[in-house]
Design an enzyme around this catalytic site. Structure first.
Site, PDB file in Angstrom:
ATOM      1  N   GLU A 116     -40.082 129.109  86.217  1.00 21.75           N
ATOM      2  CA  GLU A 116     -41.341 129.303  84.960  1.00 21.75           C
ATOM      3  C   GLU A 116     -40.633 130.887  84.645  1.00 21.75           C
ATOM      4  OE1 GLU A 116     -42.991 129.451  82.330  1.00 21.75           O
ATOM      5  OE2 GLU A 116     -42.507 131.089  81.836  1.00 21.75           O
ATOM      6  N   GLY A 142     -35.720 127.013  83.722  1.00 20.24           N
ATOM      7  CA  GLY A 142     -35.722 125.298  84.299  1.00 20.24           C
ATOM      8  C   GLY A 142     -33.869 124.962  84.057  1.00 20.24           C
ATOM      9  N   ASP A 162     -41.063 120.381  79.522  1.00 16.99           N
ATOM     10  CA  ASP A 162     -41.736 121.367  78.506  1.00 16.99           C
ATOM     11  C   ASP A 162     -41.302 122.019  78.409  1.00 16.99           C
ATOM     12  OD1 ASP A 162     -43.866 120.808  77.388  1.00 16.99           O
ATOM     13  OD2 ASP A 162     -45.261 121.476  79.125  1.00 16.99           O
TER      14      ASP A 162
HETATM   15  C1  LIG Z   1     -45.156 124.324  76.846  1.00 15.99           C
HETATM   16  S1  LIG Z   1     -45.674 125.656  78.403  1.00 15.99           S
HETATM   17  C2  LIG Z   1     -45.419 124.889  79.617  1.00 15.99           C
HETATM   18  C3  LIG Z   1     -46.403 123.627  79.980  1.00 15.99           C
HETATM   19  C4  LIG Z   1     -46.609 123.331  81.568  1.00 15.99           C
HETATM   20  N1  LIG Z   1     -45.553 122.617  81.867  1.00 15.99           N
HETATM   21  C5  LIG Z   1     -47.477 122.568  81.875  1.00 15.99           C
HETATM   22  O1  LIG Z   1     -48.449 121.514  80.807  1.00 15.99           O
HETATM   23  O2  LIG Z   1     -48.934 123.311  81.846  1.00 15.99           O
HETATM   24  C6  LIG Z   1     -43.876 126.272  78.316  1.00 15.99           C
HETATM   25  C7  LIG Z   1     -43.603 127.309  79.496  1.00 15.99           C
HETATM   26  O3  LIG Z   1     -42.198 127.415  79.481  1.00 15.99           O
HETATM   27  C8  LIG Z   1     -41.692 128.859  80.059  1.00 15.99           C
HETATM   28  N2  LIG Z   1     -40.172 128.720  79.461  1.00 15.99           N
HETATM   29  C9  LIG Z   1     -39.237 129.119  78.635  1.00 15.99           C
HETATM   30  N3  LIG Z   1     -38.520 129.105  78.235  1.00 15.99           N
HETATM   31  C10 LIG Z   1     -38.139 128.701  79.680  1.00 15.99           C
HETATM   32  C11 LIG Z   1     -36.735 128.577  80.463  1.00 15.99           C
HETATM   33  N4  LIG Z   1     -35.533 127.884  80.012  1.00 15.99           N
HETATM   34  N5  LIG Z   1     -36.702 128.228  81.972  1.00 15.99           N
HETATM   35  C12 LIG Z   1     -38.086 127.875  82.124  1.00 15.99           C
HETATM   36  N6  LIG Z   1     -39.147 128.115  81.915  1.00 15.99           N
HETATM   37  C13 LIG Z   1     -39.402 128.623  80.225  1.00 15.99           C
HETATM   38  C14 LIG Z   1     -42.193 130.092  79.174  1.00 15.99           C
HETATM   39  O4  LIG Z   1     -42.774 130.954  79.403  1.00 15.99           O
HETATM   40  C15 LIG Z   1     -43.469 129.141  79.109  1.00 15.99           C
HETATM   41  O5  LIG Z   1     -44.654 129.324  80.028  1.00 15.99           O
END
Ligand SMILES: C[S@@+](CC[C@H](N)C(=O)[O-])C[C@H]1O[C@@H](n2cnc3c(N)ncnc32)[C@H](O)[C@@H]1O
Length: 276
Positions: A116, A142, A162
Site C-alpha cells: 500500500e 505494489g 487492484d
Molecule cells: C482500489 S484500492 C484497494 C482496495 C483493496 N484492494 C480492497 O479490495 O479492499 C487501491 C489502493 O491502492 C493504493 N495505491 C495506489 N497506487 C499504489 C501503488 N503504486 N502501489 C501500492 N498501492 C497503491 C491506494 O492508496 C489505494 O488504497
C-alpha cells in the site's frame, strides 16, 4: 494521490471483487501445499461505514448492505455474506477489504505480502492485522514490489492487482505487471480488477491481454449501467489469469445470482486461451 478507498468500500465493485477473491482463495486451499498471496494495492483493510454519513457517499448501501439483507443460494455468495455480516453493528458496517478477507482465509502454511503506497493507509492496515505472523505489509509501490517476490519458494501463488485507475497509465501498468509476473512465474494465478466503462474499451483491453499473456483467461463482467452509458462507471470486471480448477463453473452460477441481488443490468463470463 487523491484516491481514498473509504469512499467506495463495500460498493457493488468491491462485492464483485471480494466474492471472486474468496472463491479463488478457496480453490487454492483445496490443495494442502501452501501458497503466497500478494495484494499489490491493499488499502487500509477495514472501513467503518455508517448510514447517513454525509462525508461519504453511501455506495455500500447499494452493494454490501444488499448482500447482508439477502439470503443468497450459491455457496460463494453465502461465504461472502457470512464474512460481511460479521462486521454489522447496529446500522453500521465494519467492512473488511481484500487483505483482511484474505488474512481470514489463509492457513498456517500460506503467506501473504500486502503493498500500500500511502503510509497512513499502510499503517492502518498493519494495525488491523494485529501482528499476524506470515503476513507482511509494505508501505511501497505494489507494481515494483511484486517483481522481487516472484517466483515464490512455495511455487504456488495468487496475486490481486487492484489499482485505483486515477491515472490512465494504470490500464497499461496492469498489463505490464501481469506479463512480467508470468515471465518470472508462469504458474501464477492473477486476479486483475478493472472498471467497466465503454464496452469497446474493455474489448480492446481483453484482446490485448489475451495476445500478450497467451495463458488461460477468465473474465467476470458485471454491468450496473448499460455498456455504453455515459456514467462514470458502468460496471466492474475481474480478469483471472490461470484460473484454478472449477472457478469458471462456479462463476457461471454465482454471477447471475449476484447481478440479480445487486440490481445490475447485465453480466457475462468470458474465457480465452483455454488449453486444447
Ligand atoms: C482500489 S484500492 C484497494 C482496495 C483493496 N484492494 C480492497 O479490495 O479492499 C487501491 C489502493 O491502492 C493504493 N495505491 C495506489 N497506487 C499504489 C501503488 N503504486 N502501489 C501500492 N498501492 C497503491 C491506494 O492508496 C489505494 O488504497
Amino acid at each position: 494521490m487523491k484516491y481514498r478507498h473509504q469512499y467506495h468500500a463495500g460498493n457493488f465493485a468491491d462485492v464483485h471483487k471480494h466474492v471472486c477473491l474468496l472463491e479463488v482463495l478457496a480453490a487454492l486451499a483445496r490443495k494442502d501445499k501452501g501458497f503466497l498471496f500478494v495484494d499489490t494495492h491493499a488499502g487500509r483493510g477495514a472501513y467503518e461505514l455508517h448510514p447517513g454519513d454525509a462525508a461519504h457517499p453511501a455506495e455500500w448501501r447499494a452493494g454490501a448492505a444488499r448482500l447482508v439483507a439477502a439470503a443468497p443460494r450459491h455457496a460463494a455468495l453465502v461465504r461472502y455474506r457470512e464474512v460481511v455480516a460479521a462486521g454489522v453493528h447496529g446500522g453500521s458496517l465494519r467492512y473488511a477489504g481484500s487483505p483482511l478477507l484474505a488474512a481470514r482465509q489463509l492457513r498456517p502454511v500460506d503467506r501473504a505480502v500486502f503493498f500500500e503506497s500511502q503510509r497512513e493507509e499502510a499503517g492502518a492496515l498493519r494495525k488491523a492485522l494485529d501482528g499476524q505472523p506470515r503476513i507482511r505489509v509494505e508501505a511501497a509501490d505494489g507494481f515494483a514490489g511484486l517483481r522481487a517476490l516472484l517466483p515464490p519458494p512455495e511455487r504456488r501463488g495468487l496475486v490481486l492487482i487492484d489499482p485505483p485507475y486515477e491515472e490512465r497509465e494504470d490500464f497499461t501498468r496492469v498489463h505490464e505487471a501481469a506479463a512480467d509476473a508470468l515471465r518470472r512465474f508462469a504458474g501464477a494465478v492473477l486476479v486483475l480488477w478493472l472498471p467497466l466503462k465503454l464496452r469497446s474499451d474493455f474489448d480492446a483491453w481483453w484482446s490485448r491481454l489475451g495476445r500478450a499473456l497467451e495463458r488461460p483467461l477468465l473474465a467476470s463482467l458485471l454491468w450496473t449501467h448499460p455498456p455504453d452509458s455515459r456514467a462514470a462507471l458502468n460496471g466492474s470486471v475481474l480478469a483471472i489469469v490461470n484460473p484454478p480448477y472449477l472457478v469458471e463453473e462456479a462463476m457461471r452460477e454465482w454471477l447471475p445470482e449476484l447481478r440479480a441481488l445487486l440490481g445490475g443490468v447485465g453480466e457475462a463470463v468470458l474465457s480465452a486461451n483455454a488449453p486444447h
